[in-house]
Design a protein around this motif. Structure first.
Motif, PDB file in Angstrom:
ATOM      1  N   HIS A  40      44.406 -17.053  10.379  1.00 49.36           N
ATOM      2  CA  HIS A  40      43.497 -15.914  10.382  1.00 49.36           C
ATOM      3  C   HIS A  40      43.564 -15.296  11.767  1.00 49.36           C
ATOM      4  N   ILE A  41      43.757 -13.987  11.810  1.00 44.64           N
ATOM      5  CA  ILE A  41      43.824 -13.277  13.084  1.00 44.64           C
ATOM      6  C   ILE A  41      42.549 -12.452  13.250  1.00 44.64           C
ATOM      7  N   VAL A  42      41.826 -12.725  14.315  1.00 42.17           N
ATOM      8  CA  VAL A  42      40.658 -11.923  14.663  1.00 42.17           C
ATOM      9  C   VAL A  42      41.200 -10.688  15.364  1.00 42.17           C
ATOM     10  N   ASP A  43      41.027  -9.536  14.736  1.00 42.13           N
ATOM     11  CA  ASP A  43      41.602  -8.294  15.243  1.00 42.13           C
ATOM     12  C   ASP A  43      40.775  -7.786  16.423  1.00 42.13           C
ATOM     13  N   THR A  44      41.229  -8.072  17.624  1.00 48.03           N
ATOM     14  CA  THR A  44      40.474  -7.748  18.840  1.00 48.03           C
ATOM     15  C   THR A  44      40.492  -6.262  19.170  1.00 48.03           C
ATOM     16  N   ARG A  45      41.303  -5.494  18.494  1.00 47.55           N
ATOM     17  CA  ARG A  45      41.346  -4.050  18.777  1.00 47.55           C
ATOM     18  C   ARG A  45      40.019  -3.388  18.440  1.00 47.55           C
ATOM     19  N   THR A  46      39.239  -3.988  17.556  1.00 53.94           N
ATOM     20  CA  THR A  46      37.958  -3.388  17.174  1.00 53.94           C
ATOM     21  C   THR A  46      36.830  -3.763  18.133  1.00 53.94           C
ATOM     22  N   PHE A  47      37.040  -4.764  18.976  1.00 47.10           N
ATOM     23  CA  PHE A  47      35.977  -5.222  19.868  1.00 47.10           C
ATOM     24  C   PHE A  47      35.503  -4.135  20.833  1.00 47.10           C
ATOM     25  N   ALA A  48      36.417  -3.358  21.371  1.00 49.60           N
ATOM     26  CA  ALA A  48      36.045  -2.366  22.384  1.00 49.60           C
ATOM     27  C   ALA A  48      35.065  -1.340  21.830  1.00 49.60           C
ATOM     28  N   THR A  49      35.342  -0.816  20.650  1.00 44.82           N
ATOM     29  CA  THR A  49      34.464   0.217  20.099  1.00 44.82           C
ATOM     30  C   THR A  49      33.185  -0.367  19.519  1.00 44.82           C
ATOM     31  N   VAL A  50      33.287  -1.464  18.805  1.00 47.55           N
ATOM     32  CA  VAL A  50      32.105  -2.058  18.191  1.00 47.55           C
ATOM     33  C   VAL A  50      31.228  -2.728  19.241  1.00 47.55           C
ATOM     34  N   GLY A  51      31.845  -3.276  20.269  1.00 45.18           N
ATOM     35  CA  GLY A  51      31.107  -3.984  21.315  1.00 45.18           C
ATOM     36  C   GLY A  51      30.053  -3.133  21.994  1.00 45.18           C
ATOM     37  N   VAL A  52      30.282  -1.839  22.032  1.00 42.87           N
ATOM     38  CA  VAL A  52      29.309  -0.927  22.629  1.00 42.87           C
ATOM     39  C   VAL A  52      28.005  -0.961  21.843  1.00 42.87           C
ATOM     40  N   TYR A  53      28.103  -1.103  20.532  1.00 45.22           N
ATOM     41  CA  TYR A  53      26.924  -1.069  19.674  1.00 45.22           C
ATOM     42  C   TYR A  53      26.363  -2.456  19.369  1.00 45.22           C
ATOM     43  N   ASP A  54      27.215  -3.459  19.381  1.00 48.62           N
ATOM     44  CA  ASP A  54      26.789  -4.800  19.001  1.00 48.62           C
ATOM     45  C   ASP A  54      27.496  -5.829  19.884  1.00 48.62           C
ATOM     46  N   ALA A  55      26.812  -6.285  20.898  1.00 51.01           N
ATOM     47  CA  ALA A  55      27.409  -7.215  21.856  1.00 51.01           C
ATOM     48  C   ALA A  55      27.735  -8.568  21.244  1.00 51.01           C
ATOM     49  N   THR A  56      27.168  -8.885  20.107  1.00 49.21           N
ATOM     50  CA  THR A  56      27.433 -10.182  19.472  1.00 49.21           C
ATOM     51  C   THR A  56      28.581 -10.113  18.462  1.00 49.21           C
ATOM     52  N   PHE A  57      29.260  -8.976  18.387  1.00 48.04           N
ATOM     53  CA  PHE A  57      30.317  -8.804  17.395  1.00 48.04           C
ATOM     54  C   PHE A  57      31.416  -9.854  17.537  1.00 48.04           C
ATOM     55  N   ALA A  58      31.869 -10.112  18.755  1.00 46.10           N
ATOM     56  CA  ALA A  58      32.941 -11.094  18.969  1.00 46.10           C
ATOM     57  C   ALA A  58      32.488 -12.479  18.524  1.00 46.10           C
ATOM     58  N   LYS A  60      30.216 -13.175  16.251  1.00 43.89           N
ATOM     59  CA  LYS A  60      30.147 -13.162  14.787  1.00 43.89           C
ATOM     60  C   LYS A  60      31.546 -13.268  14.175  1.00 43.89           C
ATOM     61  N   ALA A  61      32.506 -12.570  14.765  1.00 42.50           N
ATOM     62  CA  ALA A  61      33.887 -12.619  14.268  1.00 42.50           C
ATOM     63  C   ALA A  61      34.453 -14.029  14.401  1.00 42.50           C
ATOM     64  N   ASN A  62      34.156 -14.693  15.501  1.00 38.63           N
ATOM     65  CA  ASN A  62      34.629 -16.073  15.702  1.00 38.63           C
ATOM     66  C   ASN A  62      33.994 -17.027  14.695  1.00 38.63           C
ATOM     67  N   CYS A  63      32.708 -16.877  14.460  1.00 41.19           N
ATOM     68  CA  CYS A  63      32.027 -17.733  13.478  1.00 41.19           C
ATOM     69  C   CYS A  63      32.595 -17.508  12.080  1.00 41.19           C
ATOM     70  N   TYR A  64      32.790 -16.253  11.724  1.00 45.64           N
ATOM     71  CA  TYR A  64      33.359 -15.935  10.417  1.00 45.64           C
ATOM     72  C   TYR A  64      34.750 -16.550  10.274  1.00 45.64           C
ATOM     73  N   ALA A  65      35.569 -16.403  11.295  1.00 46.96           N
ATOM     74  CA  ALA A  65      36.935 -16.943  11.259  1.00 46.96           C
ATOM     75  C   ALA A  65      36.918 -18.455  11.074  1.00 46.96           C
ATOM     76  N   GLY A  66      36.056 -19.140  11.811  1.00 42.32           N
ATOM     77  CA  GLY A  66      35.968 -20.596  11.702  1.00 42.32           C
ATOM     78  C   GLY A  66      35.525 -21.045  10.322  1.00 42.32           C
ATOM     79  N   GLU A  67      34.509 -20.399   9.794  1.00 40.47           N
ATOM     80  CA  GLU A  67      34.022 -20.754   8.452  1.00 40.47           C
ATOM     81  C   GLU A  67      35.075 -20.464   7.385  1.00 40.47           C
ATOM     82  N   LEU A  68      35.738 -19.322   7.510  1.00 41.73           N
ATOM     83  CA  LEU A  68      36.766 -18.926   6.548  1.00 41.73           C
ATOM     84  C   LEU A  68      37.906 -19.945   6.527  1.00 41.73           C
TER      85      LEU A  68
END
Length: 149
Positions: A40-58, A60-68
């Motif tokens: 599973h690849i966590v697509d880090t290209r989205t972190f820059a734009t989403v991170g502005v609105y939600d600092a916990t996005f990364a 959440k993405a890591n937790c989702y990846a681990g559970e998946l």
């Protein structure tokens, strides 16, 4: 002399197509007694734009990846696959799967779904499965249908 696959890399992202690819990978790993790499690849290209609105996005993405990945791993082991490796990586799936992970694990087959979760990107710059097919150093199986259809 028959063709066998010793190391099968399957790309999963949580989509129904990835689920179909995973089921096909289990079948093939059983048939060839292969090592199964769940990627599973966590697509880090989205972190820059989403991170502005939600600092916990990364996070959440890591937790989702681990559970998946752990869910897929448990299912593969329950199906009788004895050698399962989980791999979570970061970056672009279009690059990481065919160029990095396939080489790292010496994959002789990559299995992926025909489409995945990122529909917008597919429309504008092409699909992950197309990139995998184009750049992989090994055979690629693109799964379009459910296992039992």
């Amino acid at each position: 002399m028959g063709l066998t696959y010793k190391t099968i890399l399957v790309a999963v992202d949580g989509s129904k197509e990835a689920e179909w690819a995973f089921k096909k990978a289990i079948e093939m790993a059983k048939r060839y007694d292969s090592k199964l790499i769940l990627a599973h690849i966590v697509d880090t290209r989205t972190f820059a734009t989403v991170g502005v609105y939600d600092a916990t996005f990364a996070e959440k993405a890591n937790c989702y990846a681990g559970e998946l990945i752990e869910g897929y791993k448990a299912e593969a082991e329950k199906a009788g696959i004895t050698h399962v490796i989980s791999e979570i990586d970061y970056g672009s799936p279009k690059v990481k799967i065919p160029k990095d992970l396939a080489k790292k694990f010496h994959a002789d087959l990559i299995i992926c779904g025909a489409t995945g979760l990122n529909m917008v990107e597919r429309i504008f710059i092409g699909s992950v499965s197309e990139s995998i097919t184009r750049y992989a150093p090994c055979d690629v199986l693109v799964v379009r249908t459910q296992k039992d259809s």
